[in-house]
Design a protein around this motif. Structure first.
Motif, PDB file in Angstrom:
ATOM      1  N   PHE A 204     -39.105  44.211 -45.931  1.00 35.36           N
ATOM      2  CA  PHE A 204     -38.875  44.743 -44.783  1.00 35.36           C
ATOM      3  C   PHE A 204     -39.816  45.288 -43.853  1.00 35.36           C
ATOM      4  O   PHE A 204     -40.006  44.491 -43.073  1.00 35.36           O
ATOM      5  N   VAL A 207     -42.342  42.246 -42.969  1.00 37.73           N
ATOM      6  CA  VAL A 207     -41.761  41.787 -42.336  1.00 37.73           C
ATOM      7  C   VAL A 207     -41.814  41.803 -40.680  1.00 37.73           C
ATOM      8  O   VAL A 207     -42.257  41.210 -40.212  1.00 37.73           O
ATOM      9  N   ILE A 254     -40.831  34.091 -43.806  1.00 38.93           N
ATOM     10  CA  ILE A 254     -39.797  35.662 -43.947  1.00 38.93           C
ATOM     11  C   ILE A 254     -38.568  34.896 -44.519  1.00 38.93           C
ATOM     12  O   ILE A 254     -37.749  35.902 -45.435  1.00 38.93           O
ATOM     13  N   THR A 255     -37.947  33.604 -44.380  1.00 40.99           N
ATOM     14  CA  THR A 255     -37.064  33.516 -44.827  1.00 40.99           C
ATOM     15  C   THR A 255     -36.531  33.457 -46.581  1.00 40.99           C
ATOM     16  O   THR A 255     -35.663  34.356 -46.905  1.00 40.99           O
ATOM     17  N   LEU A 258     -36.429  37.500 -47.379  1.00 37.08           N
ATOM     18  CA  LEU A 258     -35.429  38.044 -46.826  1.00 37.08           C
ATOM     19  C   LEU A 258     -33.998  37.648 -47.774  1.00 37.08           C
ATOM     20  O   LEU A 258     -33.721  39.201 -47.786  1.00 37.08           O
ATOM     21  N   LEU A 259     -34.138  36.490 -48.076  1.00 36.35           N
ATOM     22  CA  LEU A 259     -33.299  36.150 -49.452  1.00 36.35           C
ATOM     23  C   LEU A 259     -33.173  37.548 -50.383  1.00 36.35           C
ATOM     24  O   LEU A 259     -32.919  37.711 -51.474  1.00 36.35           O
ATOM     25  N   ASP A 262     -32.571  41.081 -49.681  1.00 37.59           N
ATOM     26  CA  ASP A 262     -30.605  40.984 -49.773  1.00 37.59           C
ATOM     27  C   ASP A 262     -30.448  41.354 -51.056  1.00 37.59           C
ATOM     28  O   ASP A 262     -29.366  41.278 -50.762  1.00 37.59           O
ATOM     29  N   ARG A 263     -31.180  40.498 -51.904  1.00 36.39           N
ATOM     30  CA  ARG A 263     -31.301  40.977 -53.435  1.00 36.39           C
ATOM     31  C   ARG A 263     -30.535  42.151 -53.399  1.00 36.39           C
ATOM     32  O   ARG A 263     -29.461  43.085 -54.962  1.00 36.39           O
ATOM     33  N   VAL A 265     -30.899  45.022 -50.971  1.00 35.94           N
ATOM     34  CA  VAL A 265     -29.826  46.094 -50.394  1.00 35.94           C
ATOM     35  C   VAL A 265     -29.003  45.307 -49.333  1.00 35.94           C
ATOM     36  O   VAL A 265     -29.881  44.180 -48.509  1.00 35.94           O
ATOM     37  N   LYS A 266     -27.664  45.594 -49.142  1.00 38.51           N
ATOM     38  CA  LYS A 266     -27.414  44.568 -48.168  1.00 38.51           C
ATOM     39  C   LYS A 266     -27.976  44.087 -46.532  1.00 38.51           C
ATOM     40  O   LYS A 266     -28.359  45.674 -45.802  1.00 38.51           O
ATOM     41  N   LEU A 267     -28.565  43.570 -46.571  1.00 35.59           N
ATOM     42  CA  LEU A 267     -29.159  42.785 -44.860  1.00 35.59           C
ATOM     43  C   LEU A 267     -29.365  43.678 -44.176  1.00 35.59           C
ATOM     44  O   LEU A 267     -29.711  43.976 -43.245  1.00 35.59           O
ATOM     45  N   SER A 268     -28.135  43.730 -43.498  1.00 37.63           N
ATOM     46  CA  SER A 268     -27.464  44.029 -42.111  1.00 37.63           C
ATOM     47  C   SER A 268     -27.427  45.382 -42.366  1.00 37.63           C
ATOM     48  O   SER A 268     -26.653  46.192 -41.146  1.00 37.63           O
ATOM     49  N   PHE A 271     -29.969  47.444 -40.181  1.00 39.76           N
ATOM     50  CA  PHE A 271     -30.041  47.464 -38.596  1.00 39.76           C
ATOM     51  C   PHE A 271     -28.921  48.664 -38.242  1.00 39.76           C
ATOM     52  O   PHE A 271     -27.970  49.374 -38.819  1.00 39.76           O
TER      53      PHE A 271
ATOM     54  N   ARG B 116     -22.137  37.262 -46.522  1.00 43.02           N
ATOM     55  CA  ARG B 116     -23.356  37.662 -46.860  1.00 43.02           C
ATOM     56  C   ARG B 116     -24.198  36.622 -46.832  1.00 43.02           C
ATOM     57  O   ARG B 116     -25.247  36.787 -45.335  1.00 43.02           O
ATOM     58  N   LEU B 119     -24.262  35.636 -42.768  1.00 44.36           N
ATOM     59  CA  LEU B 119     -25.206  37.198 -41.917  1.00 44.36           C
ATOM     60  C   LEU B 119     -26.926  37.156 -42.069  1.00 44.36           C
ATOM     61  O   LEU B 119     -27.622  37.236 -41.069  1.00 44.36           O
ATOM     62  N   ILE B 120     -26.484  36.558 -42.957  1.00 46.21           N
ATOM     63  CA  ILE B 120     -28.757  35.985 -43.339  1.00 46.21           C
ATOM     64  C   ILE B 120     -28.760  34.755 -42.641  1.00 46.21           C
ATOM     65  O   ILE B 120     -29.903  35.118 -41.101  1.00 46.21           O
ATOM     66  N   LEU B 123     -29.153  36.740 -39.030  1.00 41.51           N
ATOM     67  CA  LEU B 123     -30.575  37.474 -39.174  1.00 41.51           C
ATOM     68  C   LEU B 123     -31.923  36.497 -38.987  1.00 41.51           C
ATOM     69  O   LEU B 123     -33.126  37.123 -38.556  1.00 41.51           O
ATOM     70  N   VAL B 124     -31.880  36.202 -39.980  1.00 42.14           N
ATOM     71  CA  VAL B 124     -33.537  34.958 -39.985  1.00 42.14           C
ATOM     72  C   VAL B 124     -33.578  34.517 -38.552  1.00 42.14           C
ATOM     73  O   VAL B 124     -34.372  34.450 -38.037  1.00 42.14           O
ATOM     74  N   LEU B 127     -34.991  38.059 -37.020  1.00 45.28           N
ATOM     75  CA  LEU B 127     -36.544  38.573 -38.372  1.00 45.28           C
ATOM     76  C   LEU B 127     -37.673  37.457 -37.998  1.00 45.28           C
ATOM     77  O   LEU B 127     -38.659  38.074 -39.133  1.00 45.28           O
ATOM     78  N   ILE B 128     -38.159  35.811 -37.450  1.00 45.80           N
ATOM     79  CA  ILE B 128     -38.731  35.216 -38.092  1.00 45.80           C
ATOM     80  C   ILE B 128     -39.400  35.782 -36.789  1.00 45.80           C
ATOM     81  O   ILE B 128     -41.130  35.238 -36.638  1.00 45.80           O
ATOM     82  N   ILE B 183     -23.867  42.514 -35.501  1.00 44.31           N
ATOM     83  CA  ILE B 183     -24.605  42.996 -36.591  1.00 44.31           C
ATOM     84  C   ILE B 183     -23.149  44.065 -36.651  1.00 44.31           C
ATOM     85  O   ILE B 183     -22.373  44.616 -37.166  1.00 44.31           O
TER      86      ILE B 183
END
Lengths: 271, 300
Positions: A204, A207, A254-255, A258-259, A262-263, A265-268, A271, B116, B119-120, B123-124, B127-128, B183
């Motif tokens: 994170f 990114v 970046i995708t 982020l994927l 997310d594995r 820590v839950k991405l949400s 924030f 989940r 939400l990704i 969020l993408v 964060l791009i 979020i």
């Protein structure tokens, strides 16, 4: 009757949400699509498809060098944030000291202070150092790395502390009472448990440093622009599918990151 | 034998003290980075905002409020501030209207895995990066872009005029602020006990009544914090106003950049920065107080 109306409500929410999420995502879909157009001058609909824009983006030294500079800078910034952030997180979670909340607030302040204001401040600061000592910091890679470490640090600390809170301190105390030193405890007990937080925090932080525009814009030199600055410089005079190609590469990278994040820590929760 | 038992006990006390003193010190290196890279430069900038600009020497040391007075007497800069405020307020309101139903949808109608993934997806775009996201919007909004092509297909031939316009900037801002709103509100709605809504439903209330009488009052503090977040981010927005708004669409953050990096008028740029932060802070405190007073009346 009430079942039917509940169903209607559900459909209304689904439809509305799809439209809103579509609104957020659609521009990205279009810019990826556009990167494959063979039209010389960008227009719709496409006349055919090609991969030439990717070759062109690679041949433009601003984009190629910008990508490598961004990648290198963000890697180093993430490492700095890791080295400084891990002990700081440990202090914030395990320490019981006066002013801990203040330390926490200050360490998070790079997120809170507007990026342009932070960028202005560090730019003027670097130039004043240069006037005083003759050492050039603004426009040098040292200045850029320092600014990017500052971007990466709070995200690292935020994600690492959240996962450190879940470590039961009595395990560490047990190890300590069995004679383990603080370093042994950290590397043998704490670190393995918080590993997901460290990985997510690093990704994170990377990114957020990679995509930074508002601080870098003050600090890049004439021959060393980061990818984001190269993009907006290019946009100033051109708008063709080269932009699409660069954007597609960045979106994919970046995708993917982020994927992976997310594995762990839950991405949400970041924030 | 007795020695080996006694030894850790003897060693434990000093080690414990060392750890207790040592732990806060672990945050020192990170604090030094923040102090050198942010706090000190900010303090210096506050000092600079009291200096006088000189085209030849850049800055003359002084102790004057001239730069702040200049801002509040020059109608151009007041216009920039007003534009920034209303664009931010409008974008925040739109985010609330469009974000809240999505957040509620994710909290109530979607399974764990789908949520989940969604939400990704939400969020993408966030964060791009501003450069890529804004260029994607330029592709949609410009006069020969996607939207113009779609409208042209349906027979609309006029100029779109969304680039370099306030509506275009608002669209761009909403697209980057919506993920934050969704979020924040999603976690707010998830914290509300679903049984309360079911109780309302079983007592014969329809969905609108449940939302208005049960969910909204409970979610109000969260709605406030989500809106404050969006408002702050929008007040400080740089990339969207510059790229979609263009060179004649002035908002605060681009003006700060202009003064500091292009004009090199550091004292005035510094004053602009502090005015921007102070106005943002005052407005959010004012709105929060208003909403909380209303909220207290509600819960009585």
């Amino acid at each position: 009757m009430s079942g039917a109306s509940a169903n209607n409500t559900r459909w209304a929410y689904t439809l509305f949400s799809s439209l809103v999420i579509g609104f957020i995502l659609l521009p990205l879909v279009f810019i990826v699509w556009m990167s494959f157009f063979s039209n010389k001058i960008l227009s719709f609909p496409p006349q055919g498809y090609t991969l030439d824009w990717y070759t062109r983006a690679w041949e433009l030294s601003d984009f190629r060098n910008g990508f490598f500079l961004s990648f290198r800078t963000s890697m180093i910034a993430t490492l700095v944030a890791l080295v400084l952030g891990l002990p700081a997180s440990f202090a914030l979670v395990r320490g019981r000291f006066a002013g801990r909340d203040l330390v926490n607030t200050l360490l998070m302040s790079p997120i809170v202070v507007p990026a342009i204001v932070g960028g202005s401040a560090i730019f003027v600061f670097f130039l004043e150092i240069e006037f005083l000592t003759g050492i050039q910091v603004a426009g040098s890679s040292l200045g850029l790395i320092m600014a990017h470490s500052l971007i990466a640090l709070p995200w690292m600390i935020r994600l690492v502390t959240t996962s450190m809170i879940s470590v039961n301190p009595s395990i560490e105390e047990a190890a300590s009472s069995l004679g383990a030193g603080p370093l042994t405890i950290f590397f043998r007990i704490t670190l393995p448990v918080i590993k997901p937080g460290v990985i997510a925090g690093s990704l994170f932080a990377f990114v957020n440093s990679f995509i930074d525009l508002e601080k870098s814009i003050f600090l890049v030199g004439p021959n060393s622009t980061t990818l984001q600055i190269a993009l907006i410089n290019y946009l100033e005079w051109n708008f063709d599918s080269t932009i699409g190609a660069v954007a597609t590469v960045q979106i994919s990278l970046i995708t993917l990151l982020l994927l992976i994040t997310d594995r762990y820590v839950k991405l949400s929760r970041a924030f | 034998m007795t020695d080996t038992v006694a030894e850790p006990a003897r060693g434990a006390a000093p080690k414990g003290v060392a750890i207790r003193l040592g732990i806060p010190m672990l945050s020192a290196p990170a604090m030094i980075l923040v102090a050198l890279g942010l706090l000190l430069p900010l303090a210096l900038m506050l000092r600079n905002s009291l200096n006088i600009y000189d085209p030849a020497e850049l800055m003359i040391s002084a102790f004057t409020l001239e730069n702040y007075v200049k801002f509040f007497t020059d109608s151009f800069y007041q216009g920039v501030l007003w534009r920034t405020i209303w664009i931010s307020a409008l974008s925040t309101a739109i985010c609330l209207i469009f974000g809240a139903p999505v957040a509620y949808f994710l909290a109530r109608y979607v399974g764990d895995f789908a949520k989940r993934m969604l939400l990704i997806f939400i969020l993408v775009p966030l964060l791009i990066g501003n450069a890529v996201r804004t260029s994607a919007w330029m592709l949609i909004l410009n006069d020969h872009g996607v939207l113009a092509a779609i409208l042209g297909f349906f027979g609309y031939e006029g100029e779109l005029g969304l680039m370099y316009s306030a509506p275009g900037v608002v669209i761009g801002l909403v697209s980057v602020l919506l993920p934050f709103m969704i979020i924040t509100l999603n976690s707010v709605f998830e914290a509300i006990d679903r049984n309360l809504e079911d109780a309302g439903l079983s007592l014969g209330a329809n969905h609108v009544t449940i939302m208005r009488r049960i969910v909204l009052p409970l979610a109000l503090p969260g709605i406030l914090s989500g809106s404050v977040l969006c408002f702050i981010l929008s007040m400080n927005a740089y990339a969207t106003p510059v790229l979609i708004g263009g060179p004649t669409f002035h908002m605060m953050a681009p003006t700060v950049y202009q003064q500091i990096a292009k004009v090199m008028n550091w004292p005035f740029g510094a004053a602009l920065s502090f005015i921007l932060m102070a106005v943002t802070l005052c407005l959010t405190i004012w709105v929060s107080a208003l909403v909380q007073r209303k909220y207290r009346k509600w819960s009585e």
